[in-house]
Design a protein around this motif. Structure first.
Motif, PDB file in Angstrom:
ATOM      1  N   LYS A 115       0.838  -1.194   0.000  1.00  0.00           N
ATOM      2  CA  LYS A 115       0.000   0.000   0.000  1.00  0.00           C
ATOM      3  C   LYS A 115       0.877   1.250   0.000  1.00  0.00           C
ATOM      4  O   LYS A 115       0.595   2.215  -0.692  1.00  0.00           O
ATOM      5  CB  LYS A 115      -0.915   0.006   1.231  1.00  0.00           C
ATOM      6  N   ASN A 116       1.929   1.211   0.822  1.00  0.00           N
ATOM      7  CA  ASN A 116       2.861   2.327   0.924  1.00  0.00           C
ATOM      8  C   ASN A 116       4.268   1.784   1.120  1.00  0.00           C
ATOM      9  O   ASN A 116       4.461   0.714   1.702  1.00  0.00           O
ATOM     10  CB  ASN A 116       2.529   3.225   2.137  1.00  0.00           C
ATOM     11  N   THR A 117       5.250   2.527   0.637  1.00  0.00           N
ATOM     12  CA  THR A 117       6.620   2.253   1.059  1.00  0.00           C
ATOM     13  C   THR A 117       6.814   2.875   2.440  1.00  0.00           C
ATOM     14  O   THR A 117       6.099   3.799   2.836  1.00  0.00           O
ATOM     15  CB  THR A 117       7.632   2.856   0.075  1.00  0.00           C
ATOM     16  N   VAL A 118       7.783   2.351   3.182  1.00  0.00           N
ATOM     17  CA  VAL A 118       8.036   2.834   4.542  1.00  0.00           C
ATOM     18  C   VAL A 118       9.497   3.272   4.602  1.00  0.00           C
ATOM     19  O   VAL A 118      10.399   2.467   4.836  1.00  0.00           O
ATOM     20  CB  VAL A 118       7.731   1.748   5.586  1.00  0.00           C
ATOM     21  N   PHE A 119       9.722   4.545   4.372  1.00  0.00           N
ATOM     22  CA  PHE A 119      11.077   5.084   4.327  1.00  0.00           C
ATOM     23  C   PHE A 119      11.648   5.240   5.727  1.00  0.00           C
ATOM     24  O   PHE A 119      12.822   4.950   5.971  1.00  0.00           O
ATOM     25  CB  PHE A 119      11.058   6.439   3.621  1.00  0.00           C
ATOM     26  N   PRO A 142       8.357  -3.793   7.300  1.00  0.00           N
ATOM     27  CA  PRO A 142       7.023  -3.311   7.682  1.00  0.00           C
ATOM     28  C   PRO A 142       6.036  -4.465   7.810  1.00  0.00           C
ATOM     29  O   PRO A 142       6.115  -5.462   7.084  1.00  0.00           O
ATOM     30  CB  PRO A 142       6.632  -2.390   6.518  1.00  0.00           C
ATOM     31  N   GLY A 143       5.117  -4.310   8.757  1.00  0.00           N
ATOM     32  CA  GLY A 143       4.004  -5.237   8.872  1.00  0.00           C
ATOM     33  C   GLY A 143       2.755  -4.635   8.251  1.00  0.00           C
ATOM     34  O   GLY A 143       2.809  -3.617   7.548  1.00  0.00           O
ATOM     35  N   GLU A 144       1.620  -5.242   8.537  1.00  0.00           N
ATOM     36  CA  GLU A 144       0.367  -4.755   7.946  1.00  0.00           C
ATOM     37  C   GLU A 144       0.064  -3.324   8.378  1.00  0.00           C
ATOM     38  O   GLU A 144      -0.311  -2.477   7.555  1.00  0.00           O
ATOM     39  CB  GLU A 144      -0.787  -5.684   8.341  1.00  0.00           C
ATOM     40  N   ASN A 145       0.199  -3.040   9.675  1.00  0.00           N
ATOM     41  CA  ASN A 145      -0.094  -1.691  10.160  1.00  0.00           C
ATOM     42  C   ASN A 145       0.853  -0.652   9.562  1.00  0.00           C
ATOM     43  O   ASN A 145       0.450   0.453   9.206  1.00  0.00           O
ATOM     44  CB  ASN A 145      -0.003  -1.657  11.693  1.00  0.00           C
ATOM     45  N   GLU A 146       2.135  -1.033   9.454  1.00  0.00           N
ATOM     46  CA  GLU A 146       3.123  -0.115   8.890  1.00  0.00           C
ATOM     47  C   GLU A 146       2.856   0.137   7.409  1.00  0.00           C
ATOM     48  O   GLU A 146       3.041   1.251   6.916  1.00  0.00           O
ATOM     49  CB  GLU A 146       4.529  -0.676   9.082  1.00  0.00           C
ATOM     50  N   ASP A 147       2.434  -0.905   6.712  1.00  0.00           N
ATOM     51  CA  ASP A 147       2.129  -0.765   5.282  1.00  0.00           C
ATOM     52  C   ASP A 147       0.964   0.203   5.076  1.00  0.00           C
ATOM     53  O   ASP A 147       0.972   1.012   4.138  1.00  0.00           O
ATOM     54  CB  ASP A 147       1.793  -2.144   4.703  1.00  0.00           C
ATOM     55  N   LEU A 148      -0.028   0.143   5.941  1.00  0.00           N
ATOM     56  CA  LEU A 148      -1.180   1.038   5.817  1.00  0.00           C
ATOM     57  C   LEU A 148      -0.828   2.472   6.199  1.00  0.00           C
ATOM     58  O   LEU A 148      -1.290   3.426   5.563  1.00  0.00           O
ATOM     59  CB  LEU A 148      -2.329   0.530   6.694  1.00  0.00           C
ATOM     60  N   ALA A 149       0.007   2.632   7.217  1.00  0.00           N
ATOM     61  CA  ALA A 149       0.332   3.971   7.709  1.00  0.00           C
ATOM     62  C   ALA A 149       1.510   4.603   6.982  1.00  0.00           C
ATOM     63  O   ALA A 149       1.682   5.820   7.018  1.00  0.00           O
ATOM     64  CB  ALA A 149       0.633   3.912   9.208  1.00  0.00           C
ATOM     65  N   GLY A 150       2.345   3.791   6.338  1.00  0.00           N
ATOM     66  CA  GLY A 150       3.543   4.328   5.716  1.00  0.00           C
ATOM     67  C   GLY A 150       4.585   4.764   6.725  1.00  0.00           C
ATOM     68  O   GLY A 150       5.449   5.596   6.432  1.00  0.00           O
ATOM     69  N   PHE A 153       7.051   0.733  12.745  1.00  0.00           N
ATOM     70  CA  PHE A 153       6.755   0.448  14.148  1.00  0.00           C
ATOM     71  C   PHE A 153       5.499   1.174  14.626  1.00  0.00           C
ATOM     72  O   PHE A 153       5.551   2.082  15.468  1.00  0.00           O
ATOM     73  CB  PHE A 153       7.950   0.819  15.037  1.00  0.00           C
ATOM     74  N   VAL A 154       4.372   0.780  14.102  1.00  0.00           N
ATOM     75  CA  VAL A 154       3.086   1.225  14.633  1.00  0.00           C
ATOM     76  C   VAL A 154       2.345  -0.011  15.150  1.00  0.00           C
ATOM     77  O   VAL A 154       2.793  -1.136  14.960  1.00  0.00           O
ATOM     78  CB  VAL A 154       2.251   1.972  13.556  1.00  0.00           C
ATOM     79  N   GLY A 155       1.233   0.199  15.816  1.00  0.00           N
ATOM     80  CA  GLY A 155       0.547  -0.920  16.435  1.00  0.00           C
ATOM     81  C   GLY A 155       1.187  -1.278  17.760  1.00  0.00           C
ATOM     82  O   GLY A 155       1.975  -0.508  18.332  1.00  0.00           O
ATOM     83  N   PRO A 156       0.891  -2.441  18.314  1.00  0.00           N
ATOM     84  CA  PRO A 156       1.409  -2.818  19.640  1.00  0.00           C
ATOM     85  C   PRO A 156       2.936  -2.817  19.718  1.00  0.00           C
ATOM     86  O   PRO A 156       3.506  -2.359  20.703  1.00  0.00           O
ATOM     87  CB  PRO A 156       0.836  -4.229  19.846  1.00  0.00           C
ATOM     88  N   LEU A 193      13.871  -3.613   5.124  1.00  0.00           N
ATOM     89  CA  LEU A 193      12.988  -3.595   3.957  1.00  0.00           C
ATOM     90  C   LEU A 193      12.091  -2.369   4.012  1.00  0.00           C
ATOM     91  O   LEU A 193      11.653  -1.959   5.089  1.00  0.00           O
ATOM     92  CB  LEU A 193      12.123  -4.853   3.900  1.00  0.00           C
ATOM     93  N   LYS A 194      11.809  -1.825   2.868  1.00  0.00           N
ATOM     94  CA  LYS A 194      10.946  -0.647   2.779  1.00  0.00           C
ATOM     95  C   LYS A 194       9.529  -1.009   2.332  1.00  0.00           C
ATOM     96  O   LYS A 194       8.667  -0.129   2.288  1.00  0.00           O
ATOM     97  CB  LYS A 194      11.543   0.381   1.804  1.00  0.00           C
ATOM     98  N   CYS A 195       9.291  -2.271   2.016  1.00  0.00           N
ATOM     99  CA  CYS A 195       7.944  -2.736   1.636  1.00  0.00           C
ATOM    100  C   CYS A 195       7.592  -3.951   2.484  1.00  0.00           C
ATOM    101  O   CYS A 195       8.470  -4.706   2.915  1.00  0.00           O
ATOM    102  CB  CYS A 195       7.876  -3.116   0.151  1.00  0.00           C
ATOM    103  N   ARG A 196       6.305  -4.157   2.680  1.00  0.00           N
ATOM    104  CA  ARG A 196       5.831  -5.264   3.514  1.00  0.00           C
ATOM    105  C   ARG A 196       5.884  -6.591   2.761  1.00  0.00           C
ATOM    106  O   ARG A 196       5.348  -6.709   1.662  1.00  0.00           O
ATOM    107  CB  ARG A 196       4.394  -5.000   3.953  1.00  0.00           C
ATOM    108  N   PRO A 197       6.514  -7.621   3.347  1.00  0.00           N
ATOM    109  CA  PRO A 197       6.414  -8.965   2.769  1.00  0.00           C
ATOM    110  C   PRO A 197       5.000  -9.516   2.949  1.00  0.00           C
ATOM    111  O   PRO A 197       4.347  -9.219   3.961  1.00  0.00           O
ATOM    112  CB  PRO A 197       7.428  -9.785   3.582  1.00  0.00           C
ATOM    113  N   PRO A 198       4.498 -10.308   2.012  1.00  0.00           N
ATOM    114  CA  PRO A 198       3.134 -10.844   2.140  1.00  0.00           C
ATOM    115  C   PRO A 198       2.956 -11.642   3.423  1.00  0.00           C
ATOM    116  O   PRO A 198       3.828 -12.413   3.824  1.00  0.00           O
ATOM    117  CB  PRO A 198       3.010 -11.745   0.902  1.00  0.00           C
ATOM    118  N   ALA A 199       1.820 -11.432   4.067  1.00  0.00           N
ATOM    119  CA  ALA A 199       1.459 -12.168   5.282  1.00  0.00           C
ATOM    120  C   ALA A 199       2.513 -12.029   6.382  1.00  0.00           C
ATOM    121  O   ALA A 199       2.638 -12.896   7.241  1.00  0.00           O
ATOM    122  CB  ALA A 199       1.200 -13.642   4.970  1.00  0.00           C
TER     123      ALA A 199
END
Length: 303
Positions: A115-119, A142-150, A153-156, A193-199
């Motif tokens: 969804k987003n890169t995470v620089f 990045p995980g799922e939350n990081e991918d959505l927020a760009g 380290f977000v979420g728990p 990594l700057k992009c989320r791996p699947p699952a």
């Protein structure tokens, strides 16, 4: 061929078709045709057909052209549809160019599902230059939350990291945010990594190789005084050129030591996501933070 009724019945049960001689004709007989039937009586005076013999072409028919064998060609490696080589000249990019390169990167298949890169996140850059920070926190991916927020380290896991930073007087910096009293925002947070791996699977070595030049350039531009590597893949990416047989060393064996990456001290600790599952190791993570502070006493902290 003289067969009685009983013999004919037996051959029919075996699936053997009987050959019947053609009726006499005034015209010359055509060229013999290969037979699929099996000769069943050796007493016949007709010559048995040879199935391994070459069949001569009919008279007047053009000869079949000779086949020419063409050697097989080796498969040509082509990038997957939609992928492009990593932008050239990463090692010479300034901060805005590096951010743009990461945002548009399509060097591996992770770009297809992101969804987003995470620089990364940290203090605002002045006049296009990279912010100068004391601490660089490097996670894995990045995980799922990081991918959505760009944002890393977000979420728990992100909340736990924030609490760890607060414990040593650091605050995650956002553009325009003023630091709280007694806290410093001299910290930049990013991932290998700057992009989320699947699952949320583990990073693939080929994916890490594509992103490593981005991380190296970030370190060169940020000029941190201390790097905290959180998790196995962060440690392996930063220390692969300085620690022999690094892939064989468990993360716990890398703790309690000070390494170097591009001349910057590196301390290895557990990833916050792991600490959420292994609460007993939080005390070890605190020991790692204390080690980092003792090695670089001039970095910003208030403990």
């Amino acid at each position: 061929m003289d067969l009685d009724k009983r013999q004919r019945a037996m051959l029919r049960e075996m699936g053997v078709r009987l050959w019947q001689p053609p009726a006499p004709a005034a015209a010359p007989a055509p060229a013999p045709v290969a037979m699929n039937n099996i000769a069943v009586d050796a007493r016949t005076e007709r010559a048995e057909p040879r199935f391994d013999a070459e069949v001569a072409p009919a008279r007047g028919a053009p000869a079949a052209p000779a086949l020419r064998l063409v050697p097989a060609q080796a498969p040509v490696s082509r990038p997957a549809p939609g992928l492009q080589p990593r932008p050239a000249g990463v090692e010479r990019m300034d901060w805005p160019a590096l951010q743009a390169a990461v945002a548009g990167c399509r060097a591996c298949a992770l770009c297809e599902g992101r969804k987003n890169t995470v620089f990364g996140i940290g203090p605002a850059a002045a006049d296009g230059a990279a912010p100068q920070v004391d601490w660089l926190i490097v996670g894995e991916a990045p995980g799922e939350n990081e991918d959505l927020a760009g944002e890393p380290f977000v979420g728990p896991a992100g909340k736990l990291l924030d609490n760890m930073l607060l414990a040593i007087g650091l605050q995650r910096g956002h553009v325009g945010d003023a630091p709280r009293a007694g806290l410093s925002t001299s910290v930049f947070i990013t991932n290998v990594l700057k992009c989320r791996p699947p699952a949320n699977r583990n990073p693939d070595p080929a994916e890490v190789a594509q992103c490593e030049p981005y991380l190296k350039r970030q370190v060169e531009l940020l000029q941190p005084k201390m790097i905290l590597a959180l998790g196995k893949f962060a440690a392996q990416s930063l220390l692969q050129d300085s620690v022999p047989e690094l892939h064989k060393i468990p993360l716990g064996k890398l703790r309690g030591q000070v390494f170097r990456y591009l001349g910057v001290p590196v301390v290895v600790s557990y990833h916050p996501a792991y600490l959420l599952r292994s609460l007993g190791d939080k005390a070890k993570a605190w020991d790692d933070l204390c080690l980092a502070m003792s090695v670089a006493p001039t970095v910003a902290h208030s403990v």
